[in-house]
Design an enzyme around this catalytic site. Structure first.
Site, PDB file in Angstrom:
ATOM      1  N   ARG A   4       0.822  -1.212   0.000  1.00 48.17           N
ATOM      2  CA  ARG A   4       0.000   0.000   0.000  1.00 48.17           C
ATOM      3  C   ARG A   4       0.856   1.262   0.000  1.00 48.17           C
ATOM      4  O   ARG A   4       0.360   2.348  -0.240  1.00 48.17           O
ATOM      5  CB  ARG A   4      -0.925   0.008   1.218  1.00 48.17           C
ATOM      6  CG  ARG A   4      -1.852  -1.192   1.244  1.00 48.17           C
ATOM      7  CD  ARG A   4      -2.903  -1.058   2.315  1.00 48.17           C
ATOM      8  NE  ARG A   4      -3.384  -2.359   2.756  1.00 48.17           N
ATOM      9  CZ  ARG A   4      -4.458  -2.555   3.513  1.00 48.17           C
ATOM     10  NH1 ARG A   4      -5.150  -1.525   3.927  1.00 48.17           N
ATOM     11  NH2 ARG A   4      -4.833  -3.759   3.879  1.00 48.17           N
ATOM     12  N   VAL A   5       2.115   1.109   0.290  1.00 53.80           N
ATOM     13  CA  VAL A   5       3.020   2.264   0.233  1.00 53.80           C
ATOM     14  C   VAL A   5       3.454   2.495  -1.200  1.00 53.80           C
ATOM     15  O   VAL A   5       3.575   3.624  -1.655  1.00 53.80           O
ATOM     16  CB  VAL A   5       4.230   2.035   1.158  1.00 53.80           C
ATOM     17  CG1 VAL A   5       5.315   3.056   0.908  1.00 53.80           C
ATOM     18  CG2 VAL A   5       3.789   2.054   2.601  1.00 53.80           C
TER      19      VAL A   5
END
Lengths: 516, 134
Positions: free
Chosen positions: A372-373
């Site tokens: 998700r980064v």
């Protein structure tokens, strides 16, 4: 037997004299009413706080430590940290006024300890100058900064498509024997090889001691142990120690995070951690919920993983990166504990059994894995070549079923399949062989530019090895520059592609060369 | 519905303040505990009773020593407890010998303890000077 230092003995005796000189006072005392299965039920101690340490007098006159876990109206349920067979009903119990603490600091680096910080490696006592509470609050919103620095694992499949950043929590999830711990070990080795200065902390929760011993031996052989702390609990240890292990290790990691350093913590694995917590909760007569887990099993992991963070510049910009591991049954990632931890973490790396047995190792499912980064935590160099990688592999997966009809397919489809097969082959990596940034960059640049498209599938890895060898030998300076993470200029890119093409020609099948 | 232990203890404690035949009271309590299958809680209930009586000014303590103590020592301990608990109107002290304390005295009350025994000091010394064994 270790020689006693008279200096240390003298200091200990002086401290003991000071302690003993204190006038005895009336102190609150409780009585153990019953004990068993690692839980002591204590009458009295009305002033006891939650998680406060309690000293219980054992039958042989020694003290056994427990901590208060159930504060009831009539009695306290205390989880025993030592051997509960030494305690009998009627034993006296006293409060210590302290909550659970563990020694922290650089003195622990290179050591193997238990969750209370006691050494297990036979190298003598640990003289840590500080202790820290095992349970701590996670940093608040304003104390954090967004994740922007890469945490390179050295595995091309991860660093290119599921990049991890410092301060991120990336879950490694899969069935047993799919290479989950191998990814964690390779990441630790890469921190040493790339000289990142990141301190590794490996938490073994209820693991086989033989597995932990083998891993420690490997870390020593690779030279990684010098910057690693191992917190080990085996399956034979009480559930209380298995429950405390990840929290204690996180407290050790927080020391580095809060002192402008970076640490990586691996929880292997949280499935066993949840099982140990379930055992404790059931013995404490807490109401069971779904799958007999207590109702706060989500909070068990959320409060643990929230402590892994990237701190703001004002607080020193340190970070604690977490790689929790979860073991699934039959690939079911929709089970209770896996879904809990997936919702807490900042992404997951899903390991598939059938990929593993096909020889694709690391057996990472590109379709189900996510970070998700994302590219915020990727080096510019790898980011520039990884853009098309996911798409090409996704296209390949869609068309993979047709690969057996290769002669009946149109050129475009055949090309995609062949490209996908070569990319898959290039993403395979042997264990304990993490790649540096320039190696990943060069491989992916050559692959996405089609340099290996004409190379037979079984020769792709050797042509890659030749490419990397030639680049290191002849263009070491440029490769070192790429290793800093900076994207190379067009001249260097062309140089790499040209060398790759030249190597690929030598691997072309004879009939293709004759036709030419 | 099960009567909470502290309510039970309070009831018993109030009976002890007004009853003269302790044997009768003991049989009644035993019968109740057997009927309710709460005999395992006897120790805790009695401690609750002691605690409640202490709140009413009746303090009970057990004086543990390695050897028999004379009346002079018992009186000194009584005075010490009166100073520590000014609200106590009556202080009952029951002496008991226990060779394991080695020397000194220990005063045990319902929820509190004053430990001046040699065994406690040796245990503290052992704990403070512990050297890890390999």
């Amino acid at each position: 037997m270790k020689d006693i230092s008279i200096q240390e003995l003298s200091e200990d005796i002086r401290a003991a004299i000071t302690e003993l000189k204190k006038r005895p006072e009336i102190e609150e005392v409780g009585v153990v009413t019953r004990v068993g299965d690692g839980v002591a039920w204590i009458y009295g101690l009305t002033q006891c706080g939650y998680s406060e340490m309690i000293q219980i007098t054992a039958t042989d006159g020694t003290s056994v430590t427990a901590f208060a876990f159930n504060l009831g109206e009539d009695e306290i349920g205390a989880v025993v940290l030592g051997d509960d067979t030494l305690i009998k009903a009627g034993a006296s119990a006293k409060l210590t006024g302290k909550v659970l603490e563990v020694p922290v600091g650089p003195e622990l680096v290179g050591r193997v300890v238990d969750p209370m910080g006691r050494p297990l490696d036979g190298k003598g006592p640990i003289k840590a100058s500080r202790t820290s509470r095992i349970e701590q609050n996670a940093p608040g919103v304003l104390s954090r900064k967004s994740v922007h620095e890469p945490m390179m694992t050295g595995l091309t499949a991860i660093d290119a498509m599921v990049p991890i950043g410092r301060g991120q929590r990336e879950l490694i999830i899969g069935d047993r024997q799919t290479g989950k711990t191998a990814i964690a070990v390779d990441t630790m080795i890469n921190q040493y090889r790339q000289n990142t200065g990141v301190i590794n902390i490996y938490v073994a929760i209820g693991q086989k001691l033989s597995k932990v011993a083998r891993m420690i031996e490997r870390l020593k052989r690779e030279g990684v142990m010098e910057q690693t702390i191992v917190v080990a609990t085996s399956a034979a240890d009480p559930a209380s120690l298995q429950y405390l292990a990840p929290y204690a290790a996180t407290a050790m990691g927080e020391y580095f995070r809060d002192n402008k350093q970076h640490a990586l913590i691996i929880y292997d694995d949280l499935t066993k951690h949840a099982a140990a917590y379930r055992q404790m909760s059931l013995l404490l007569r807490r109401p069971p919920g779904r799958e007999a887990y207590p109702g706060d099993v989500f909070y068990l992991h959320s409060r643990l993983l929230e402590r892994s963070a990237k701190l703001s510049d004002d607080l020193g910009a340190g970070s604690l990166t977490a790689l929790p591991i979860i073991e699934t049954q039959a690939g079911d990632i929709s089970a209770y504990i896996p879904t809990n931890v997936i919702s807490i973490t900042d992404g997951q790396i899903f390991m598939e059994t059938n990929l593993f047995y096909q020889g694709i190792r690391p057996a990472i499912s590109v379709g189900l894995s996510v970070s998700r980064v994302g590219s915020s935590a990727q080096t510019k160099a790898v980011k520039s070549v990884a853009k098309s990688l996911r798409i090409e592999l996704a296209q390949f997966r869609e068309l993979a079923a047709f690969s057996q009809f290769s002669t009946d397919l149109d050129t475009e489809t055949r090309h995609r399949i062949e490209r996908g097969q070569r990319l898959t082959e290039l993403l395979k990596q042997p264990q304990y062989s993490p790649y540096s940034v320039w190696q990943m960059y060069a491989t992916l640049l050559a692959a996405t530019n089609g340099c290996f498209d004409a190379v037979p599938l079984d020769k792709v890895k050797s042509s890659e090895a030749n490419l990397l060898r030639d680049l290191k030998h002849d263009h070491g300076t440029e490769m070192e520059h790429i290793n800093t993470g900076a994207e190379p200029d067009e001249k260097v890119q062309k140089m790499i592609v040209d060398i790759a093409n030249k190597i690929a020609v030598s691997y072309k099948p004879e009939e293709a060369k004759v036709e030419k | 519905m099960k009567v909470p232990r502290h309510i039970l203890a309070q009831t018993i404690a109030e009976r002890t303040l007004h009853i003269s035949d302790s044997a009768l009271l003991a049989r009644e309590i035993a019968a109740y505990l057997l009927t309710e299958r709460r005999t395992a809680e006897l120790e805790s209930i009695l401690r609750d009773v002691m605690q409640y009586r202490a709140s009413q000014g009746i303090l009970e303590a057990e004086l543990v020593s390695a050897y028999d103590v004379d009346q002079h020592v018992i009186e000194e301990v009584r005075q010490l407890l009166r100073r520590a608990y000014p609200k106590a109107k009556t202080v009952h002290i029951s002496p008991r010998t226990d060779a394991s304390v080695i020397g000194g005295l220990r005063v045990d009350m319902a929820n509190e303890q004053l430990d001046m025994t040699l065994a406690a000091k040796l245990s503290t010394l052992k704990r403070l000077t512990a050297i890890d064994k390999e």
